[in-house]
Enzyme design. Structure first.
Site, mmCIF file in Angstrom:
data_model
loop_
_atom_site.group_PDB
_atom_site.id
_atom_site.type_symbol
_atom_site.label_atom_id
_atom_site.label_comp_id
_atom_site.label_asym_id
_atom_site.label_seq_id
_atom_site.Cartn_x
_atom_site.Cartn_y
_atom_site.Cartn_z
ATOM 1 N N CYS A 1 35.836 2.603 -24.089
ATOM 2 C CA CYS A 1 34.993 2.533 -22.899
ATOM 3 C C CYS A 1 35.714 3.090 -21.687
ATOM 4 C CB CYS A 1 34.551 1.097 -22.644
ATOM 5 S SG CYS A 1 35.912 -0.057 -22.341
ATOM 6 N N HIS B 1 0.816 -1.213 0.000
ATOM 7 C CA HIS B 1 0.000 0.000 0.000
ATOM 8 C C HIS B 1 0.851 1.264 0.000
ATOM 9 C CE1 HIS B 1 -2.126 3.278 2.122
ATOM 10 N NE2 HIS B 1 -3.066 2.967 1.258
#
Length: 799
Positions: A754, A423
């Site tokens: 990279c 909830h």
């Protein structure tokens, strides 16, 4: 019958008659059961029955007067008026003609399931489960109702729950008139998940809106514990695109504590269900098998496709499921549109970043991707919510729908228990505020008035930091961002951030680091799992035993967790290429893993020692490398993520390169088979000097500018003394990079970079473009900025 409709008589178009939940269940019962989705039978008490009840009791005008002039910001006024409205309905009698139809419907269910069947009595408001407002948990549900007396009482309570304080407040917030909405009730055969498991699933990732996964949460027993956040559930992710091509595409599993199991109460008229503690042994097991996870994924995909066809647009779904512990069958028990991520516009990217750090007080599961700060307010009972002030950080054991009037005024929410579908999580997403759920001990470790910063911007783990910390928000318009000719890829190691980073415009992942997954998710040296008998310290052996307790084969612990990490990254960017660099720990870093000291040599300079390719064929690590290979195969073959390609780090010589290719082949990873590409890091001068020969072994080269700078300038990149001498922009380093790019073109293999240089230095990125490099892989936080630099460099080249 006038006031009753069985599921076989209901469709989505009947929303005004039977409410959102019942209309959806009827649609599923009629349309999806023939497709193999199991849905329990039941019937709806229509909204006309609700109006009939109010009219027969003569209370409609009194109800209207009761709510007229409501001050929703006054909690006492809201509570007083809400109670009066509920009491009016609870004091009414169900009209005899209506009750006779309810009895008849219940008896029909009894013929199908046995006399006096156990049923769920579920609210279904006529404005419920809409694409823009879920009304989740606003009205009440009653479980394990058996017999006519209990059914009558549960129906009246259900009708009255249209006027819970939370429902009244929610309708006002959403702009709904109280008397434009009616309540239908669903009477549905219970699934015996009290003896099995249940939970919630979504046809997207709830935190990022990533659409290509089914996200499943589950725990033992009836589903209320998962929905209410009373337990920390298990979590499962299934990748939809390759699952639909026949692969077992479970890309991630997270074991929850599953503290409680909600079960039937026997011989107690006041309490139909109750919670019992889950044993430690059961808690250590997942509540679903892999086959059951895939059944649920199949259900979710069928539900999403059906509702999307009906809506004429893509419609991500929020669903509840239950596994019958007696029959072993799995049922869909609710389906409604997802109302948060699916409603967001994707024309801009919003990114929250902390500018400073402090002590982490508690951790839990992050909900949303935002950051907020404020004063702590610990609430231990519902009566204390009246003292809560707007802008405070709400801290509680868990939350229920009754808390919603104050939740919407909170800066952030922290709960001791709960998962991403509880909830507190659902409401936080809908309100757009960060929440950290399942933060065990939060109510004890945080104090009223304490200033904290709540960060959900660092992946799956939510952090609660001490003090008010600075942060900033970047918002990038995406609709007008051009794509450069040069491929702009991403460096990524953390699977937790893969889904969110996939929304940054990119051409794939140029560097996925295995070390991050091993360090963060596995923590144990692979050789300690291959040869546990060589780990002599009893404490270390006990630690390994505890971490791998759910695995009959300890090696499977490493393979599965590594495969899940790689698979999550590969799925996030699919079908774009994801370049996975095999492990590149130095020996001192390997030794720091649990059990690692028994398998690693002591080296004076690990940076230039036993690392990279030299390890993979060595007897010291060959069996450990085999586990890495098994994980790659599982991702490519089992999950179907063939966008994964392999990259070998720190390959000093051609001999090492050939040995690694042979070892990969022995482990079933053959270059070219099923499209497998094998790249190599270009980070040693010998890689460039002999690039023509290396090109015969590998499909591509990715320049590692950090190590290449170290090797070219003879500077230890970890040395503080020589830090000023370490510069990737040095002319000698740039000359080597140029030679590497030229060599790849000459040999018709891929060229990329990279390393850190293009992320840190725009001028390096510009020069790489001029060299004609094919791809540049960047840190995620620099992708947008460097893309603009690359676009400008490409424009200049055209002049």
């Amino acid at each position: 019958m006038k006031y009753i409709r069985f599921f076989k008589e209901i469709k989505l178009s009947d929303l005004n008659l039977v409410g959102g939940k019942n209309a959806s269940l009827g649609e599923a019962y009629q349309e999806l059961v023939p497709q193999g989705v199991k849905v329990p039978n039941g019937f709806a008490i229509t909204s006309e029955a609700y109006w009939h009840l109010l009219s027969a009791a003569g209370i409609l005008d009194t109800l209207k007067d009761t709510l007229n002039g409501l001050d929703r910001h006054n909690m006492d006024d809201l509570a007083r008026r809400g109670k009066k409205a509920r009491d009016l309905i609870l004091g009414a009698r169900i009209p005899e003609d209506l009750w006779l139809e309810i009895v008849q419907g219940y008896e029909i269910l009894g013929k199908e399931y046995g006399e006096n069947p156990d049923v769920a009595v579920r609210s279904s408001a006529t404005a419920e489960d809409l694409p823009t407002a879920s009304f989740a948990g606003q009205q009440d549900t009653y479980l394990n109702i058996r017999g006519l007396a209990d059914l009558r009482e549960a129906c009246l309570k259900c009708f009255a729950s249209l006027f819970t304080d939370r429902a009244i407040s929610y309708r006002v917030d959403k702009g709904f008139n109280h008397f434009d909405i009616a309540l239908s009730i669903g009477i549905m055969k219970m699934v015996r998940s009290d003896k099995g498991a249940s939970g919630v699933m979504f046809s997207l990732d709830t935190e990022t809106g990533f659409r290509d996964v089914v996200f499943i949460t589950g725990a033992y027993g009836l589903g209320e514990n998962v929905v209410q956040g009373n337990v920390d559930p298990d979590e499962f992710y299934v990748f939809k695109p390759t699952f639909e091509t026949g692969h077992k595409s479970i890309i991630r599993k997270n074991l929850g504590q599953k503290q409680f199991r909600m079960v039937y109460s026997l011989g107690n008229a006041k309490e139909t269900v109750h919670n019992e503690r889950v044993s430690a042994e059961d808690a250590r097991k997942f509540c679903l098998t892999d086959d059951e996870i895939l059944v649920l994924a199949d259900y979710a995909i069928k539900v999403e496709k059906h509702y999307s066809r009906k809506a004429g647009e893509n419609r991500p779904m929020d669903m509840e499921w239950a596994k019958d512990g007696i029959s072993g069958e799995i049922f869909l028990v609710q389906a409604r549109p997802e109302t948060v991520e699916s409603q967001k516009k994707d024309d801009y990217l919003e990114s929250y970043t902390l500018d400073e750090k402090s002590r982490v007080i508690v951790r839990g599961k992050s909900v949303g991707q935002k950051i907020a700060s404020g004063k702590v307010h610990v609430i231990r009972t519902l009566s204390q919510i009246r003292d809560f002030k707007p802008g405070e950080v709400l801290v509680a054991e868990t939350t229920t729908p009754d808390w919603e009037p104050v939740m919407k005024t909170a800066a952030a929410i922290i709960t001791n228990r709960g998962g991403r579908t509880c909830h507190a999580a659902i409401v936080s997403r809908e309100l757009g505020i960060p929440a950290v759920v399942g933060a065990e001990g939060a109510t004890d470790q945080l104090e009223d008035g304490q200033q904290v910063t709540v960060s959900c911007a660092q992946g799956d783990t939510g952090m609660v930091y001490e003090g008010i910390l600075r942060f900033h928000v970047d918002r990038t318009k995406l609709d007008k961002l051009e794509r450069p000719r040069t491929k702009v890829m991403m460096n990524l190691g953390d699977p937790d951030q893969a889904f969110s980073h996939s929304f940054i415009p990119n051409d794939g992942v140029g560097l996925a680091r295995l070390e991050f997954i091993v360090n963060g998710f596995i923590k144990i040296h692979p050789m300690a799992l291959v040869h546990p008998e060589k780990v002599l310290d009893p404490k270390v052996r006990a630690e390994i035993e505890g971490m791998t307790s759910g695995y009959a084969d300890k090696k499977e612990y490493f393979v599965e967790k590594l495969a899940f990490g790689i698979g999550t990254i590969a799925a996030a960017f699919y079908p774009k290429p994801v370049t996975v660099r095999m492990s590149d720990f130095k020996s001192n870093e390997y030794a720091s893993l649990i059990g690692g000291s028994y398998f690693e040599p002591h080296e004076e300079n690990p940076m230039l020692g036993f690392r990279g390719a030299s390890r993979y064929a060595s007897p010291r690590y060959r069996d450990g490398f085999s586990l890495e290979c098994q994980a790659i195969r599982r991702v490519r073959e089992g999950m179907g993520l063939t966008n994964v390609r392999i990259m070998i780090p720190f390959c000093r010589t051609l001999k090492e390169g050939k040995a690694v290719i042979d070892v990969l082949g022995e482990n079933g990873l053959v270059r070219g088979k099923n499209g497998l590409e094998i790249f190599v890091m270009c980070e040693i001068p010998n890689n460039i000097i002999q690039i023509d020969a290396f090109s015969k072994l590998f499909d591509g080269f990715s320049i590692g500018s950090n190590d290449l700078t170290q090797m070219t300038l003879g500077v230890d990149r970890d040395s503080e003394i020589l830090a000023d001498s370490f510069d990737e922009r040095d002319p000698g380093v740039m000359a080597f990079i140029r030679m590497a790019v030229e060599g790849t073109k000459r040999n018709n293999v891929h060229s990329g970079i990279c390393g850190q240089a293009p992320s840190d230095f725009p001028e390096v990125a510009e020069e790489l473009v001029r060299m004609g490099i094919e791809s540049i892989s960047l840190n995620p936080d620099t992708v947008i900025k460097t893309t603009l630099t690359i676009l400008e460099a490409e424009r200049q080249m055209k002049k």
